[in-house]
Scaffold this motif. Structure first.
Motif, short mmCIF file in Angstrom:
data_model
loop_
_atom_site.label_atom_id
_atom_site.label_comp_id
_atom_site.label_asym_id
_atom_site.label_seq_id
_atom_site.Cartn_x
_atom_site.Cartn_y
_atom_site.Cartn_z
N GLY A 66 11.64 -8.20 -15.54
CA GLY A 66 12.39 -8.93 -16.55
C GLY A 66 13.79 -9.28 -16.09
N PRO A 67 14.83 -8.63 -16.64
CA PRO A 67 16.21 -9.02 -16.33
C PRO A 67 16.58 -8.88 -14.86
CG PRO A 67 16.16 -6.98 -17.61
CD PRO A 67 14.79 -7.56 -17.66
N PHE A 68 16.10 -7.82 -14.20
CA PHE A 68 16.43 -7.68 -12.78
C PHE A 68 15.76 -8.76 -11.95
CE2 PHE A 68 17.39 -2.84 -13.08
CZ PHE A 68 18.58 -3.14 -13.73
N TYR A 69 14.54 -9.12 -12.33
CA TYR A 69 13.82 -10.19 -11.64
C TYR A 69 14.58 -11.51 -11.78
CZ TYR A 69 9.84 -13.09 -10.23
OH TYR A 69 9.02 -14.00 -9.60
N GLN A 70 15.05 -11.77 -12.99
CA GLN A 70 15.80 -13.00 -13.24
C GLN A 70 17.12 -13.01 -12.46
OE1 GLN A 70 15.34 -12.25 -17.67
NE2 GLN A 70 15.32 -14.49 -17.67
N SER A 71 17.80 -11.88 -12.43
CA SER A 71 19.09 -11.85 -11.75
C SER A 71 18.94 -12.00 -10.24
CB SER A 71 19.84 -10.56 -12.08
OG SER A 71 19.18 -9.42 -11.56
N PHE A 72 17.87 -11.49 -9.67
CA PHE A 72 17.67 -11.63 -8.24
C PHE A 72 17.43 -13.08 -7.84
CE2 PHE A 72 17.65 -7.18 -7.24
CZ PHE A 72 17.92 -7.16 -5.88
N ALA A 73 17.03 -13.92 -8.80
CA ALA A 73 16.89 -15.34 -8.49
C ALA A 73 18.25 -15.95 -8.18
CB ALA A 73 16.25 -16.07 -9.67
N GLY A 74 19.33 -15.27 -8.56
CA GLY A 74 20.66 -15.76 -8.26
C GLY A 74 21.28 -15.11 -7.03
N LEU A 75 20.45 -14.51 -6.18
CA LEU A 75 20.97 -13.84 -5.00
C LEU A 75 21.76 -14.79 -4.10
CD1 LEU A 75 21.15 -11.28 -3.27
CD2 LEU A 75 18.94 -11.89 -2.27
N GLY A 76 21.28 -16.03 -3.99
CA GLY A 76 21.98 -17.00 -3.17
C GLY A 76 23.39 -17.24 -3.69
N HIS A 77 23.53 -17.27 -5.02
CA HIS A 77 24.85 -17.46 -5.63
C HIS A 77 25.77 -16.30 -5.27
CE1 HIS A 77 27.82 -18.58 -8.71
NE2 HIS A 77 27.85 -17.29 -9.03
N THR A 78 25.24 -15.07 -5.31
CA THR A 78 26.05 -13.90 -4.97
C THR A 78 26.49 -13.93 -3.52
OG1 THR A 78 24.97 -12.51 -6.64
CG2 THR A 78 26.01 -11.38 -4.81
N VAL A 79 25.58 -14.26 -2.63
CA VAL A 79 25.92 -14.32 -1.21
C VAL A 79 26.97 -15.40 -0.95
CG1 VAL A 79 24.99 -14.79 1.10
CG2 VAL A 79 23.67 -13.40 -0.51
N ARG A 80 26.86 -16.52 -1.65
CA ARG A 80 27.77 -17.63 -1.42
C ARG A 80 29.15 -17.41 -2.04
NH1 ARG A 80 24.91 -21.06 -3.64
NH2 ARG A 80 25.99 -21.31 -5.63
N THR A 81 29.19 -16.79 -3.24
CA THR A 81 30.46 -16.71 -3.97
C THR A 81 31.02 -15.30 -4.10
OG1 THR A 81 29.42 -16.40 -6.14
CG2 THR A 81 29.70 -18.67 -5.36
N GLY A 82 30.16 -14.29 -3.93
CA GLY A 82 30.61 -12.92 -4.15
C GLY A 82 30.49 -12.47 -5.58
N GLN A 83 30.13 -13.38 -6.50
CA GLN A 83 29.99 -13.03 -7.92
C GLN A 83 28.65 -12.34 -8.14
OE1 GLN A 83 30.11 -16.34 -10.62
NE2 GLN A 83 30.09 -15.06 -12.47
N VAL A 84 28.66 -11.29 -8.95
CA VAL A 84 27.42 -10.56 -9.25
C VAL A 84 26.46 -11.49 -9.98
CG1 VAL A 84 26.42 -8.61 -10.49
CG2 VAL A 84 28.64 -8.37 -9.36
N ALA A 85 25.24 -11.61 -9.46
CA ALA A 85 24.28 -12.55 -10.04
C ALA A 85 23.95 -12.23 -11.49
CB ALA A 85 23.00 -12.56 -9.19
N PHE A 86 23.84 -10.95 -11.82
CA PHE A 86 23.52 -10.58 -13.19
C PHE A 86 24.60 -11.09 -14.14
CE2 PHE A 86 22.91 -8.12 -16.96
CZ PHE A 86 21.58 -7.78 -16.99
#
Length: 251
Positions: A201-221
């Motif tokens: 559920g929520p962790f699965y959804q947040s991991f879809a934003g892993l690229g955003h975290t790597v690019r910006t440093g912002q926590v995907a969740f």
């Protein structure tokens, strides 16, 4: 491959025969033991055969090991098959690993489809299918679908996929849980149902934003839900229950 007269598969069968795509030599291992199966696979590999996949057929309770014939083979077949009655998925796993090592694209594809496994387990837990099953008694798909409120055909597909993961077992009488699958029951000691729902559920959804975290440093969740996971779970009682399941009180 033979097909009935007038079958829509006639053209495919003719194509296969013309190119000998399905021409292969098959051996049945009458007294299959793990060491023997591994040894036979090793002998064929040393002789130039290339591991080519395989699988366990729950309907027949049989395990198949495929090999591609050597490129310089003078035989009139393209594949060699070892068939062993029974469940030999431990030996099969080593064979498939060897096959994947020789097929980088296929190995990568297995990694890419890991999300399917996560969602299959999460759906299995979310629908409370494990709670309607046990490890001792088999249950038919129709009865199980009525109990959990699912479409029988779709539930059967999910269960067959989970059978490949050893979460359930299947035979002519239906399905039953394995000890692995029983961990997804809500009442199981050390139940992992909350984790399955959280990871799917929520962790699965947040991991879809892993690229955003790597690019910006912002926590995907936080980027996805607008707050950290502790605050988010505090606002949602159902998620909070999954994150910190209630423990029975001692009296």
């Amino acid at each position: 491959m033979t097909v009935p007269p007038g079958s829509e598969l006639a053209g495919i069968a003719e194509h296969e025969r013309a190119r000998q795509h399905e021409a292969h030599l098959a051996f049945e291992v009458e007294r299959a033991e793990p060491l023997m199966l591994r040894g036979l696979c090793a002998v064929l590999t040393r002789r130039g055969a290339v591991p080519g996949g395989g699988g366990y057929n729950a309907h027949e309770n049989g395990t198949v090991f495929y090999f591609a014939a050597p490129a310089d083979s003078k035989a009139g077949y393209r594949r060699v098959e070892l068939y062993a009655q029974g469940d030999h998925r431990d030996a099969l796993a080593a064979h498939l690993e060897e096959h994947s090592a020789r097929q980088p694209a296929e190995a990568l594809l297995r990694l890419l489809t890991g999300a399917w496994t996560t969602q299959a387990l999460a759906a299995f837990a979310q629908l409370r299918v494990p709670d309607a099953m046990d490890t001792d008694t088999r249950i038919g798909v129709e009865a199980l679908a009525r109990t959990v409120g699912a479409v029988p055909e779709n539930l059967a597909r999910l269960l067959r996929y989970l059978a490949m993961l050893d979460v359930v077992t299947q035979d002519r009488d239906g399905f039953r849980l394995t000890p692995l699958g029983a961990l997804l029951r809500a009442d199981a000691p050390g139940s992992m149902r909350p984790l399955a729902l959280m990871y799917g559920g929520p962790f699965y959804q947040s991991f879809a934003g892993l690229g955003h975290t790597v690019r910006t440093g912002q926590v995907a969740f936080e980027h996805l839900f607008g707050e950290n996971h502790f605050d988010h779970f505090a606002r949602d009682p159902e998620l909070a229950e999954l994150f910190v399941p209630r423990r029975p009180r001692l009296r």
